[in-house]
Motif scaffolding. Sequence first.
Motif, mmCIF file in Angstrom:
data_model
loop_
_atom_site.group_PDB
_atom_site.id
_atom_site.type_symbol
_atom_site.label_atom_id
_atom_site.label_comp_id
_atom_site.label_asym_id
_atom_site.label_seq_id
_atom_site.Cartn_x
_atom_site.Cartn_y
_atom_site.Cartn_z
ATOM 1 N N LEU A 122 0.810 -1.216 0.000
ATOM 2 C CA LEU A 122 0.000 0.000 0.000
ATOM 3 C C LEU A 122 0.851 1.277 0.000
ATOM 4 O O LEU A 122 0.607 2.179 -0.811
ATOM 5 N N PRO A 123 1.881 1.362 0.865
ATOM 6 C CA PRO A 123 2.674 2.608 0.882
ATOM 7 C C PRO A 123 3.303 2.898 -0.486
ATOM 8 O O PRO A 123 3.265 4.039 -0.959
ATOM 9 N N GLN A 124 3.865 1.861 -1.136
ATOM 10 C CA GLN A 124 4.486 2.072 -2.461
ATOM 11 C C GLN A 124 3.440 2.531 -3.477
ATOM 12 O O GLN A 124 3.683 3.419 -4.291
ATOM 13 N N MET A 125 2.267 1.907 -3.400
ATOM 14 C CA MET A 125 1.209 2.234 -4.353
ATOM 15 C C MET A 125 0.773 3.688 -4.165
ATOM 16 O O MET A 125 0.626 4.440 -5.122
ATOM 17 N N LEU A 126 0.606 4.068 -2.891
ATOM 18 C CA LEU A 126 0.137 5.427 -2.608
ATOM 19 C C LEU A 126 1.205 6.459 -2.940
ATOM 20 O O LEU A 126 0.893 7.565 -3.383
ATOM 21 N N SER A 127 2.494 6.059 -2.768
ATOM 22 C CA SER A 127 3.558 7.036 -3.004
ATOM 23 C C SER A 127 3.652 7.438 -4.478
ATOM 24 O O SER A 127 4.232 8.452 -4.821
ATOM 25 N N GLN A 128 3.072 6.616 -5.358
ATOM 26 C CA GLN A 128 3.104 6.972 -6.784
ATOM 27 C C GLN A 128 2.047 8.022 -7.146
ATOM 28 O O GLN A 128 1.985 8.500 -8.262
ATOM 29 N N MET A 129 1.149 8.314 -6.192
ATOM 30 C CA MET A 129 0.069 9.268 -6.488
ATOM 31 C C MET A 129 0.388 10.614 -5.835
ATOM 32 O O MET A 129 1.270 10.717 -5.004
ATOM 33 N N LEU A 181 -7.102 7.994 -0.520
ATOM 34 C CA LEU A 181 -7.177 6.557 -0.786
ATOM 35 C C LEU A 181 -6.681 5.750 0.404
ATOM 36 O O LEU A 181 -7.206 4.684 0.703
ATOM 37 N N GLY A 182 -5.647 6.292 1.109
ATOM 38 C CA GLY A 182 -5.117 5.604 2.286
ATOM 39 C C GLY A 182 -6.222 5.384 3.304
ATOM 40 O O GLY A 182 -6.392 4.287 3.838
ATOM 41 N N ILE A 183 -7.012 6.420 3.528
ATOM 42 C CA ILE A 183 -8.123 6.299 4.486
ATOM 43 C C ILE A 183 -9.162 5.319 3.952
ATOM 44 O O ILE A 183 -9.656 4.460 4.658
ATOM 45 N N ASP A 184 -9.424 5.415 2.661
ATOM 46 C CA ASP A 184 -10.412 4.512 2.056
ATOM 47 C C ASP A 184 -10.024 3.048 2.221
ATOM 48 O O ASP A 184 -10.864 2.169 2.282
ATOM 49 N N SER A 238 -2.474 -4.494 -10.233
ATOM 50 C CA SER A 238 -1.922 -5.681 -9.576
ATOM 51 C C SER A 238 -0.683 -6.210 -10.299
ATOM 52 O O SER A 238 0.305 -6.573 -9.676
ATOM 53 N N PHE A 239 -0.721 -6.207 -11.633
ATOM 54 C CA PHE A 239 0.402 -6.717 -12.411
ATOM 55 C C PHE A 239 1.637 -5.832 -12.183
ATOM 56 O O PHE A 239 2.728 -6.313 -11.879
ATOM 57 N N ALA A 240 1.444 -4.516 -12.291
ATOM 58 C CA ALA A 240 2.555 -3.585 -12.114
ATOM 59 C C ALA A 240 3.111 -3.677 -10.689
ATOM 60 O O ALA A 240 4.319 -3.614 -10.474
ATOM 61 N N LEU A 241 2.202 -3.837 -9.709
ATOM 62 C CA LEU A 241 2.608 -3.955 -8.308
ATOM 63 C C LEU A 241 3.590 -5.092 -8.111
ATOM 64 O O LEU A 241 4.631 -4.951 -7.490
ATOM 65 N N LEU A 242 3.221 -6.230 -8.673
ATOM 66 C CA LEU A 242 4.065 -7.399 -8.543
ATOM 67 C C LEU A 242 5.412 -7.177 -9.208
ATOM 68 O O LEU A 242 6.461 -7.475 -8.657
ATOM 69 N N ARG A 243 5.328 -6.652 -10.427
ATOM 70 C CA ARG A 243 6.537 -6.494 -11.229
ATOM 71 C C ARG A 243 7.545 -5.564 -10.549
ATOM 72 O O ARG A 243 8.738 -5.835 -10.526
#
Length: 537
Positions: A299-306, A314-317, A384-389
């Motif tokens: 989650l932190p990596q995903m959110l840091s891209q925004m 989104l973090g709260i969501d 999901s695909f990008a996250l894994l990669r």
Amino acid sequence: MDISTDQADLLKASRDTSLFQVMPQEIAYPKNVEEMSELVKSTKTSITARAAGTDMSGGPLNSGTIISFTKYMNKVLEVLPAQAGGFDGYAITEPGVFYRDFEKATLAKGLILPSYPASRELCAMGGIVSNNSGGERTLEYGKTEKYIEELEVVLSDGTITTFKALSPSELAMKKVKNDLEGEIYRQVDEMLTENATLIEAHRPKVSKNSAGYYLWNIKDPEKNTFNLAKLICGSQGTLALWSKAKLGLVKPKEHRAMLVVFLHDLEKLPTIVSRVLPFGPESFESYDDHTFELAVRFLPQMLSQMGFAKAARLGIDFLPEAELVLTGGVPKLILMAEFAEDTIEEADKKALAAQAALADLGLKTKIEKNERESEKYWIVRRESFALLRKNLRGMYASPFIDDFVVPPSTYTQFLPELNKLLDQYKDKMIYTVAGHIGNGNFHIIPLMDLSKPESKQVVLELAPKVYELVIKYGGTTTGEHNDGIIRTPYLPMLFGPQMMALFEATKKVFDPKNIFNPGKKVGGTFADISAKMVATN
Ligand SMILES: Cc1cc2nc3c(=O)[nH]c(=O)nc-3n(C[C@H](O)[C@H](O)[C@H](O)COP(=O)(O)OP(=O)(O)OC[C@H]3O[C@@H](n4cnc5c(N)ncnc54)[C@H](O)[C@@H]3O)c2cc1C
């Protein structure tokens, strides 16, 4: 026309997003259709088309000349208004236009091509048409094949012509031509007439297919027309190169509401799908517990891209979802049925009605009343695909069972058998299952260390087992991503020897010297899969 033999250019063209690497001899960048024709007439080797190179099957990889379109042939030429009895509008485009730019041009007129793929920010029109792409809105709107009106093409002798819907008298005029185009029309028409029953029997029974040559799409019995553009769609540049496309467009609905189902018991899946589909969701998507856990973990990596504001919101969501993971209540599948209408009230009404139809099944469900609320589910589904990669070092995203389709009515039997197969390999690969659940189209893209020989062995061993299972349940090996190097060898298993003979005859009449993208659709072997797999990560 520019020609490059620069090592960096060749290296770039040697890869797509598949498991494979094939070094070409040179790259040609044509400026127009005449230069494409000159190249075809003068070639001493093979010619393989490349648009954005995001293919997952090895489609744009080959050893001869790569013809690349994004440098020059990258313009949307026109966006046209509706025609009586047709689409809401039309676009005339070149193959090198990135979809993101294409959509800007069509949205300026309030229109879209609704078959855009999940790779919409990366891919180009060349691949969308030539792979017969589909995506999240395909459930309601169908795949690219539906939107193909006309294709200007270069044939294998360099002839420039346009394939479009022909009336019987127009077809008769084409058939008397004393050249390759005339030969193609004569032979294909004869083949369709003589083998009508066989071809109809092999029309895929699932709602999405990118495998094979779509011989069943050429004749439109309702309109009494014959359109070879419908055959070029999805043929991965093996029959002709296209230089200009006329595509149908639609006016998208404005408002969306989502029904989310947290599913613990897979037994209920076919019932859920059969009860939700009658309400006409625009999309019906899913992702599994592996995806869900990874999304929460990263989650932190995903959110840091925004941007900060979006990340904070989104973090709260995501808090309720994170709690689900911590308390061990992760559902086996999360299902997202999105309903699109012209007003938000109508969209909500549909989502609520679909929710009510599931009331007696004892499920945890939720309504997300607008697109802002449903955004977090789309982010996990799309990313999901990008996250894994991005997040697992040394591991390589390995598409080899990435895109099969089964009839949704078979989920209860199919999914446990599939999970049993995948379980046998779980110490050799990390994988997530996401998919277009409404169409029965699943994306499994394992992460593997391809420098290990045993990883390559998994690709060679597991894929035939999965495809055998898919075919047993009446499915197809690819719903969107197409055949390429990875799936061409499975076409005989999927279509049988008689249809394969027709595919081979089709290739032969269009491309007697086998110059266009050899080894794809016909002639590809299992040995190619082993030999062309990337050597290291
Ligand atoms: C993260 C990710 C998600 C994806 N999701 C989807 C999805 O949801 N749906 C989907 O369908 N695909 C998906 N894909 C696969 C791929 O992105 C699409 O199929 C895309 O449409 C390919 O476009 P491209 O421009 O990159 O094509 P390329 O990779 O350049 O080429 C694809 C094929 O088209 C042929 N071709 C290209 N231009 C021409 C031409 N002018 N004439 C003849 N043949 C030509 C090539 O030879 C090749 O065989 C995904 C890929 C990634 C990496």
